[in-house]
Scaffold this motif. Sequence first.
Motif, PDB file in Angstrom:
ATOM      1  N   ARG A 181      41.632  50.822  37.065  1.00 59.96           N
ATOM      2  CA  ARG A 181      40.740  49.670  37.151  1.00 59.96           C
ATOM      3  C   ARG A 181      39.590  49.936  38.132  1.00 59.96           C
ATOM      4  NH1 ARG A 181      37.455  46.167  35.386  1.00 59.96           N
ATOM      5  NH2 ARG A 181      37.254  44.243  36.606  1.00 59.96           N
ATOM      6  N   ILE A 182      39.878  50.574  39.262  1.00 59.07           N
ATOM      7  CA  ILE A 182      38.838  50.882  40.249  1.00 59.07           C
ATOM      8  C   ILE A 182      37.817  51.854  39.674  1.00 59.07           C
ATOM      9  CG2 ILE A 182      38.393  52.046  42.452  1.00 59.07           C
ATOM     10  CD1 ILE A 182      41.009  50.840  43.477  1.00 59.07           C
ATOM     11  N   ILE A 183      38.288  52.846  38.939  1.00 56.10           N
ATOM     12  CA  ILE A 183      37.356  53.791  38.304  1.00 56.10           C
ATOM     13  C   ILE A 183      36.443  53.050  37.325  1.00 56.10           C
ATOM     14  CG2 ILE A 183      37.171  55.794  36.782  1.00 56.10           C
ATOM     15  CD1 ILE A 183      38.091  56.453  39.618  1.00 56.10           C
ATOM     16  N   ALA A 184      37.013  52.099  36.588  1.00 57.30           N
ATOM     17  CA  ALA A 184      36.206  51.302  35.653  1.00 57.30           C
ATOM     18  C   ALA A 184      35.168  50.473  36.409  1.00 57.30           C
ATOM     19  CB  ALA A 184      37.115  50.393  34.824  1.00 57.30           C
ATOM     20  N   ILE A 185      35.547  49.952  37.575  1.00 61.10           N
ATOM     21  CA  ILE A 185      34.608  49.187  38.392  1.00 61.10           C
ATOM     22  C   ILE A 185      33.447  50.078  38.841  1.00 61.10           C
ATOM     23  CG2 ILE A 185      34.315  48.090  40.661  1.00 61.10           C
ATOM     24  CD1 ILE A 185      37.124  46.918  40.304  1.00 61.10           C
ATOM     25  N   VAL A 186      33.754  51.268  39.299  1.00 61.10           N
ATOM     26  CA  VAL A 186      32.715  52.192  39.754  1.00 61.10           C
ATOM     27  C   VAL A 186      31.760  52.529  38.615  1.00 61.10           C
ATOM     28  CG1 VAL A 186      32.254  54.506  40.668  1.00 61.10           C
ATOM     29  CG2 VAL A 186      34.170  53.166  41.569  1.00 61.10           C
ATOM     30  N   VAL A 243      27.271  50.452  48.467  1.00 64.43           N
ATOM     31  CA  VAL A 243      27.862  49.345  49.222  1.00 64.43           C
ATOM     32  C   VAL A 243      28.322  48.240  48.268  1.00 64.43           C
ATOM     33  CG1 VAL A 243      27.375  47.461  50.816  1.00 64.43           C
ATOM     34  CG2 VAL A 243      26.630  49.777  51.361  1.00 64.43           C
ATOM     35  N   ALA A 244      27.447  47.889  47.311  1.00 65.19           N
ATOM     36  CA  ALA A 244      27.800  46.847  46.342  1.00 65.19           C
ATOM     37  C   ALA A 244      29.031  47.242  45.549  1.00 65.19           C
ATOM     38  CB  ALA A 244      26.623  46.593  45.407  1.00 65.19           C
ATOM     39  N   ILE A 249      35.028  46.661  44.726  1.00 66.13           N
ATOM     40  CA  ILE A 249      36.391  47.194  44.729  1.00 66.13           C
ATOM     41  C   ILE A 249      37.252  46.425  45.734  1.00 66.13           C
ATOM     42  CG2 ILE A 249      37.821  49.217  45.272  1.00 66.13           C
ATOM     43  CD1 ILE A 249      35.421  50.952  44.375  1.00 66.13           C
ATOM     44  N   SER A 250      36.689  46.209  46.926  1.00 62.06           N
ATOM     45  CA  SER A 250      37.416  45.482  47.967  1.00 62.06           C
ATOM     46  C   SER A 250      37.754  44.065  47.503  1.00 62.06           C
ATOM     47  CB  SER A 250      36.569  45.436  49.245  1.00 62.06           C
ATOM     48  OG  SER A 250      37.243  44.736  50.267  1.00 62.06           O
TER      49      SER A 250
END
Length: 280
Positions: A181-186, A243-244, A249-250
């Motif tokens: 999921r984090i990779i997809a967010i990036v 940063v965004a 992710i955070s």
Amino acid sequence: MRILQTLNNNVAIGSDDRDRTCVVFGRGIGFPRAPYDLSDESVIVRRFYEFDESLVPMVANLSEDVLTAASEIVQEAHSQLNFTLNPNLAFTLSDHLSYALSRIRNGISLEIPLESEVNYVYPRELAVGRFGLQVVKRHCGVELPATEATAIALHLVNAEGSSGGSGNIDLVVKSTEIIDRIIAIVESCLEKTIDRDSYSYMRFVMHLRFLIARLMGEKSDLTAGSRVSVLLPHVRAEFPQAVACAEYISKYLREAYGWNCSDDELLYLILHSNQFITGQ
């Protein structure tokens, strides 16, 4: 080497010259009646220390071919992965392979969760898993389905995450889902597809694995208010897109799991995200 207990013809429990108990693999090592002194230690091909003694009855009931295959897979994992592996891996993996072989012989198929995600998140472990299929075929004469490479990979990841005990495969699956999921967010934030073969990707996934392990355990190996976090205001000004992405992710980790990233952890997420922007 003092052989204390034989488990089968080629596997036994022994005590070395430093009085350390270990499980030893070697052709014919279990033939003599135990206890006995093994004078020729060259017959020992593998030793496993710090094993869970509660697993010994299970090991005694596993076939020699399965144990040999599992120990060879573990040996390959040690040479290919930069992790200290759970000393019980050879035995828990043997147990899994035994059931997998039984399912195949009885015509039972089993879906492995997150197959595509594991391919992206844990490529080195999956490569060892695919190697493992060849090992099993060579030693056991059965060709396991390709999906079993994913199952082996998950066992390796599980063994990386625990230095003792049997670990928790559910946590491995959960962390795989989170990383995917984090990779997809990036990729969404940066509007680009990340090269899964790049060093930046491998390094980022490695960082995420440790980050998630810390957050799951509600602890951090980064000290709050450390000198590293002093850099955060400067990084915020210099890398606004990264940063965004890091803040997204955070926010995902906080809203989905109630985990709060420290300033230091946020800084590392920014720096890793920026690598994908710069292509470094």
